[in-house]
Enzyme design. Structure first.
Site, PDB file in Angstrom:
ATOM      1  N   GLU A   9       0.802  -1.236   0.000  1.00 23.42           N
ATOM      2  CA  GLU A   9       0.000   0.000   0.000  1.00 23.42           C
ATOM      3  C   GLU A   9       0.828   1.276   0.000  1.00 23.42           C
ATOM      4  O   GLU A   9       0.382   2.302  -0.495  1.00 23.42           O
ATOM      5  CB  GLU A   9      -0.915   0.010   1.240  1.00 23.42           C
ATOM      6  CG  GLU A   9      -2.056  -0.954   1.132  1.00 23.42           C
ATOM      7  CD  GLU A   9      -2.780  -1.111   2.451  1.00 23.42           C
ATOM      8  OE1 GLU A   9      -3.961  -0.771   2.506  1.00 23.42           O
ATOM      9  OE2 GLU A   9      -2.154  -1.568   3.413  1.00 23.42           O
ATOM     10  N   ASP A  81      -2.595  -4.483   3.619  1.00 23.39           N
ATOM     11  CA  ASP A  81      -2.800  -4.770   5.043  1.00 23.39           C
ATOM     12  C   ASP A  81      -3.833  -5.871   5.249  1.00 23.39           C
ATOM     13  O   ASP A  81      -4.671  -6.137   4.392  1.00 23.39           O
ATOM     14  CB  ASP A  81      -3.245  -3.502   5.779  1.00 23.39           C
ATOM     15  CG  ASP A  81      -2.115  -2.481   5.883  1.00 23.39           C
ATOM     16  OD1 ASP A  81      -0.947  -2.902   5.795  1.00 23.39           O
ATOM     17  OD2 ASP A  81      -2.401  -1.284   6.035  1.00 23.39           O
ATOM     18  N   ASP A  83      -6.416  -6.059   7.280  1.00 22.23           N
ATOM     19  CA  ASP A  83      -7.776  -5.744   7.708  1.00 22.23           C
ATOM     20  C   ASP A  83      -8.704  -5.692   6.502  1.00 22.23           C
ATOM     21  O   ASP A  83      -8.313  -5.965   5.372  1.00 22.23           O
ATOM     22  CB  ASP A  83      -7.797  -4.441   8.509  1.00 22.23           C
ATOM     23  CG  ASP A  83      -7.231  -3.265   7.722  1.00 22.23           C
ATOM     24  OD1 ASP A  83      -6.961  -3.431   6.506  1.00 22.23           O
ATOM     25  OD2 ASP A  83      -7.052  -2.189   8.308  1.00 22.23           O
ATOM     26  N   GLU A  85     -10.069  -3.159   4.962  1.00 25.27           N
ATOM     27  CA  GLU A  85      -9.692  -2.151   3.971  1.00 25.27           C
ATOM     28  C   GLU A  85      -8.565  -2.687   3.084  1.00 25.27           C
ATOM     29  O   GLU A  85      -8.573  -2.504   1.859  1.00 25.27           O
ATOM     30  CB  GLU A  85      -9.237  -0.876   4.689  1.00 25.27           C
ATOM     31  CG  GLU A  85      -9.375   0.395   3.874  1.00 25.27           C
ATOM     32  CD  GLU A  85     -10.813   0.806   3.657  1.00 25.27           C
ATOM     33  OE1 GLU A  85     -11.093   1.357   2.572  1.00 25.27           O
ATOM     34  OE2 GLU A  85     -11.656   0.568   4.529  1.00 25.27           O
ATOM     35  N   TYR A 283       1.129  -4.409  13.255  1.00 22.70           N
ATOM     36  CA  TYR A 283       0.065  -3.618  12.625  1.00 22.70           C
ATOM     37  C   TYR A 283      -0.696  -2.798  13.656  1.00 22.70           C
ATOM     38  O   TYR A 283      -1.058  -3.295  14.722  1.00 22.70           O
ATOM     39  CB  TYR A 283      -0.886  -4.546  11.873  1.00 22.70           C
ATOM     40  CG  TYR A 283      -1.836  -3.812  10.967  1.00 22.70           C
ATOM     41  CD1 TYR A 283      -1.363  -2.884  10.040  1.00 22.70           C
ATOM     42  CD2 TYR A 283      -3.207  -4.043  11.043  1.00 22.70           C
ATOM     43  CE1 TYR A 283      -2.231  -2.203   9.213  1.00 22.70           C
ATOM     44  CE2 TYR A 283      -4.082  -3.375  10.205  1.00 22.70           C
ATOM     45  CZ  TYR A 283      -3.594  -2.452   9.296  1.00 22.70           C
ATOM     46  OH  TYR A 283      -4.452  -1.782   8.467  1.00 22.70           O
ATOM     47  N   ARG A 285      -3.648  -1.094  13.464  1.00 26.25           N
ATOM     48  CA  ARG A 285      -5.118  -1.012  13.512  1.00 26.25           C
ATOM     49  C   ARG A 285      -5.637  -2.369  13.977  1.00 26.25           C
ATOM     50  O   ARG A 285      -5.767  -3.293  13.200  1.00 26.25           O
ATOM     51  CB  ARG A 285      -5.700  -0.640  12.142  1.00 26.25           C
ATOM     52  CG  ARG A 285      -5.372   0.786  11.739  1.00 26.25           C
ATOM     53  CD  ARG A 285      -6.166   1.247  10.538  1.00 26.25           C
ATOM     54  NE  ARG A 285      -5.797   2.610  10.181  1.00 26.25           N
ATOM     55  CZ  ARG A 285      -4.861   2.928   9.306  1.00 26.25           C
ATOM     56  NH1 ARG A 285      -4.205   1.972   8.670  1.00 26.25           N
ATOM     57  NH2 ARG A 285      -4.597   4.189   9.026  1.00 26.25           N
ATOM     58  N   HIS A 328      -4.614 -10.048  14.228  1.00 30.84           N
ATOM     59  CA  HIS A 328      -4.456 -11.202  15.104  1.00 30.84           C
ATOM     60  C   HIS A 328      -3.700 -10.880  16.379  1.00 30.84           C
ATOM     61  O   HIS A 328      -3.605 -11.727  17.248  1.00 30.84           O
ATOM     62  CB  HIS A 328      -3.718 -12.319  14.353  1.00 30.84           C
ATOM     63  CG  HIS A 328      -4.406 -12.729  13.107  1.00 30.84           C
ATOM     64  ND1 HIS A 328      -5.671 -13.253  13.098  1.00 30.84           N
ATOM     65  CD2 HIS A 328      -4.014 -12.703  11.812  1.00 30.84           C
ATOM     66  CE1 HIS A 328      -6.027 -13.544  11.854  1.00 30.84           C
ATOM     67  NE2 HIS A 328      -5.038 -13.199  11.056  1.00 30.84           N
TER      68      HIS A 328
END
Length: 841
Positions: A9, A81, A83, A85, A283, A285, A328
């Protein structure tokens, strides 16, 4: 040529990952989403809720480059990522780049380390369509809510407003808290404290167990205590423990960074993103507090090395929320042997994450709590002294003491002297002080995040943009609330008797807390009155649960949208048709001079006071509210005072002086110069002496500090911070310069950089017409005089590039202006000449 193409990203992440992969891999960045719903129009087929995605104009070249790289690669690894998104980004890439299932692989990792990347390469999977659909459902639902509710606000409240599913609920929280504070009636009581001395003259601070409601009760107690012998009635010592907090989630990191480092939510997430992309943390978020076994082992090794075996207590935490799914693992360092990093600002946040994670794997702190009861059977209430001693610091060694809002500072690490039951104590003094109950506190950013999380509204990735949005929309603001003053009674019992005094106490002041603006309150009241279900906290949380069910494959996203829209759209139509306009209007009373009604309401340029009716033959009078005033609370007397502005004072140095209020707040006008009145100062209090003082200060500030090419250079501070002024050009001074001690070379550097920028500002300039196409911070714009207009897209939907704008004709630019402002080129009618009065015969 590399056989493998990895698409991530961000360029920072690409740079870090490229270090871990061999020459067979090329890592490129998509710079986030490559396509989205169109900026203009809803972009959703409402018959079946199919989104109409498009590649944004600024991503077309990037997409073309990615397509060229795809053709050269044998395998494309989608590494966005982990998630929802990120899953949607991978799906959009696969679809837009026409990736076949056999030529693509989806990989995920929650930390950017060599082991994590290589492990991900060894364990690829396909795109999880359930996660993609959960993201699509959120995006589509939020777009529909925003696009259908916002036009209702334009018609019923004021043009240019916006509504959103989560932002409107966040606004509601702030508004309701403010209304609660206004409605709060403080109740007085008397808190009694005593300082007692043991045989060795050591002091013991103790508080009466229960406050008195009335002054007379507190005074009677002091009179009774005057002749009472105080004894130690009981001593109780209990062992206790303090337990380390779980590792950080997104929400708890935002809250702790706010309280410990003073960072706002946006700053915290920006820095955390950098720490993640550069491989320092996992990560960022996540709503999970879980740690991997690898992390637990890494923390243990570091604790044993640094503190010793008696400080180690490996443990894992479980997430209370059943919907925790964003990642996770909790936010933690990727390498526990790395105790600090070079970048000072990043290091502050890294240290917070590092110490919190380490502390979570350390032994509990052991404490000893002591409670001493002091008094006499003849007294109606007894005193109590509390103390706490740390016997073993445990996790506090790494993280320190964290106090919660309801904990008393006096109880922490206060060592009480040794006393025995029955021991007689002497009092040094006993005080009874009047206290008032306080309303609930206004929200800080951290408190608002915590509340949204408690209510189940939004997800880790939404908190920062939601809070930023309600500020950008000017629905809430962080402003300083000036404290009020009230009298309190304090009675002190000493050896010479009871002394009573009346003291001044400040209350109600606030800094850096969210306060709703007038327009924010009006918007909230309109939405809660007309869209109660959408702004209901339970409904918003239920929608989040639906997204979770879609992500797990237990619900079809289009079925969820059909059910939602079948109830939502009819409500929109009903409100649009039947709801009354809203402007927060309040009738304050009658103007004593004219007998006309006085209103407080939202006007075209913001909150204002109006005397008279809109349809009166004589036009109504208007006055703007001052910064500290609010249409919900302003009184008739305060409103009428505003009509004294502007007022004239005596000339200063031959130039007229006026005091007034304008778009940018209160001012003193001296000749043609507008001078801002200092923040918090009431313009109505500015007299001749004060006005002259403000003018002198301005002249002193405007005195030249240097010369550049024979012209004077002055300095000052404005809305956008400190600046220097050269030949009517205002030049912002960045923080890296010492503004108080600018050197000649600093001034030369700033001016030359600004002049170079100004030279490159105009793309086209028609001086006679006062029309120009210019480069602004946010891209090219059109200017007519001081008015700014957007540059529309081309017929094919793409943006104009700078070279295109150099070829645009004046007539075309005038069409753009007219489309946005039909009256832009209308000729102003000259006032009709007054007829001379007829001569009397």
């Amino acid at each position: 040529m590399p056989k493998n193409l990895v698409i991530v990203e961000s360029p920072a992440k690409a740079k870090t990952i490229q270090k871990y992969l061999g020459s067979d891999f090329e890592v490129k960045s998509s710079f986030g989403h490559i396509r989205d719903l169109p900026k203009k129009g809803m972009g959703i087929d409402l018959t079946n809720f199919t989104p109409e995605y498009e590649v944004s104009a600024d991503k077309k070249k990037l997409v073309a480059d990615l397509k060229a790289s795809v053709k050269k690669a044998e395998m494309v690894w989608l590494a966005s990522d982990e998630d929802r998104e990120g899953e949607a980004i991978a799906w959009h890439l696969a679809d837009e780049l026409k990736l076949k299932p056999e030529n693509r692989k989806r990989i995920v990792f929650h930390e950017i380390t060599k082991n994590a990347i290589l492990k991900a390469i060894e364990n690829p999977r396909d795109i999880d369509q359930n996660l993609v659909n959960a993201q699509q459902a959120r995006r589509v639902l939020d777009r529909i809510v925003g696009f259908e509710m916002s036009p209702v606000l334009w018609k019923k409240v004021k043009p240019g407003l916006s509504a959103g599913r989560v932002q409107s609920v966040a606004l509601r929280l702030v508004v309701e808290r403010e209304k609660e504070i206004r409605a709060f009636v403080p109740k007085p009581s008397f808190k009694v404290e005593g300082i007692f001395l043991n045989n060795e003259k050591q002091q013991i601070l103790a508080k009466l167990k229960k406050d008195f409601e009335k002054e007379s009760e507190a005074e009677n107690f002091l009179n009774l205590a005057k002749s009472t012998e105080f004894k130690v009635l009981n001593v109780e010592t209990k062992p206790g423990t303090r337990t380390a907090s779980a590792p950080f989630t997104t929400s708890t990191l935002q809250q702790e960074a706010s309280s410990r480092l003073g960072y706002n939510v946006t700053t915290t997430m920006r820095l955390a993103q950098r720490l993640y992309e550069e491989g320092f943390i996992t990560y960022m978020r996540t709503d999970s507090v879980n740690l991997s076994q690898e992390a637990i082992n890494g923390a243990k090794a570091q604790i044993l090395s640094e503190y010793g075996e008696n400080y180690s207590k490996p443990r894992n935490y479980t997430t209370k929320s059943s919907s925790a799914q964003e990642a996770h693992e909790a936010i933690r360092p990727t390498d526990f042997s790395l105790k600090s990093i070079a970048d000072a600002q990043l290091n502050k946040l890294y240290q917070l994450i590092y110490r919190r994670t380490l502390a979570s794997q350390m032994e509990n702190a052991k404490i000893e709590r002591t409670v001493i009861e002091i008094g006499n059977a003849a007294l109606p209430q007894q005193f109590e002294a509390q103390g706490e001693v740390i016997i073993f610091d445990g996790f506090l060694k790494a993280y320190g003491i964290v106090k919660t809002e309801d904990e008393d500072d006096d109880n922490h690490e206060k060592l009480l002297p040794k006393v025995s039951v029955g021991e007689v104590l002497d009092y040094k003094n006993i005080t009874a002080t009047e206290k008032f109950t306080r309303p609930a506190a206004r929200f800080t950013e951290a408190m608002l995040v915590k509340k949204l999380e408690e209510l189940g509204i939004g997800r880790p990735s939404t908190y920062a943009p939601t809070i930023q949005t309600i500020q950008n929309r000017e629905y809430v603001e962080k402003k300083e609330i000036e404290p009020q003053t009230r009298e309190i009674v304090k009675m002190t019992l000493g050896k010479s008797g009871i002394k009573k005094e009346v003291l001044q106490e400040k209350f109600g002041g606030d800094k850096n807390k969210f306060v709703p603006t007038d327009i924010g309150e009006v918007v909230n009241d309109f939405l809660t009155n007309n869209f109660a279900e959408i702004l209901d906290y339970g409904f918003t949380a239920k929608v989040e649960e639906s997204f979770d069910h879609i992500a797990s494959g237990d619900q079809k996203w289009k079925e969820m949208m059909t059910d939602f829209y079948s109830k939502f759209h009819p409500r929109i139509e009903d409100v649009e048709e039947n709801a009354n306009r809203a402007n927060g209007e309040r009738i304050l009373g009658k103007d004593p001079k004219s007998g006309k009604n006085v209103y407080a309401r939202i006007g075209r340029f913001g909150p204002m006071i109006q005397i008279g009716e809109q349809d009166d033959e004589e036009k109504p009078k208007f006055a703007s509210l001052l910064a500290h005033q609010n249409i919900s609370t302003i009184s008739l007397d305060e409103a009428l005072e505003l009509f004294k502005l502007p007022f004239d004072l005596k000339d200063v140095d031959g130039l007229p002086v006026t005091v007034g209020v304008g778009r940018f707040g209160p001012y003193v006008k001296w000749g043609e110069t507008y001078i801002s009145i200092p923040k918090g100062e009431d313009p109505l209090s500015v007299d001749q002496e004060r006005a002259e003082e403000i003018i002198r200060e301005k002249n002193l500030a405007d005195a030249p500090i240097a010369q550049y090419k024979g012209e004077p250079v002055t300095k000052g501070s404005g809305r956008f911070g400190p600046f220097i002024k050269y030949k009517n050009i205002f030049i912002n001074v960045p923080k890296r310069y010492n503004f108080e001690n600018l050197s000649q070379s600093d001034i030369q550097e700033l001016i030359e950089a600004k002049l170079e920028k100004e030279a490159n500002r105009y793309i086209q300039h028609w001086e006679k017409e006062k029309i120009s196409i210019e480069n602004a911070r946010w891209g090219p714009i059109v200017k007519l005089g001081k008015n700014i207009y957007k540059i529309p897209k081309k017929k094919d939907g793409s943006k104009y590039e700078a070279e295109d704008l150099q070829e645009v004709s004046l007539d075309e630019v005038k069409k753009w202006i007219k489309a946005q402002d039909p009256k832009a080129f209308a000729e102003k009618k000259k006032p009709a000449a007054k007829k001379a009065p007829a001569k009397k015969k």
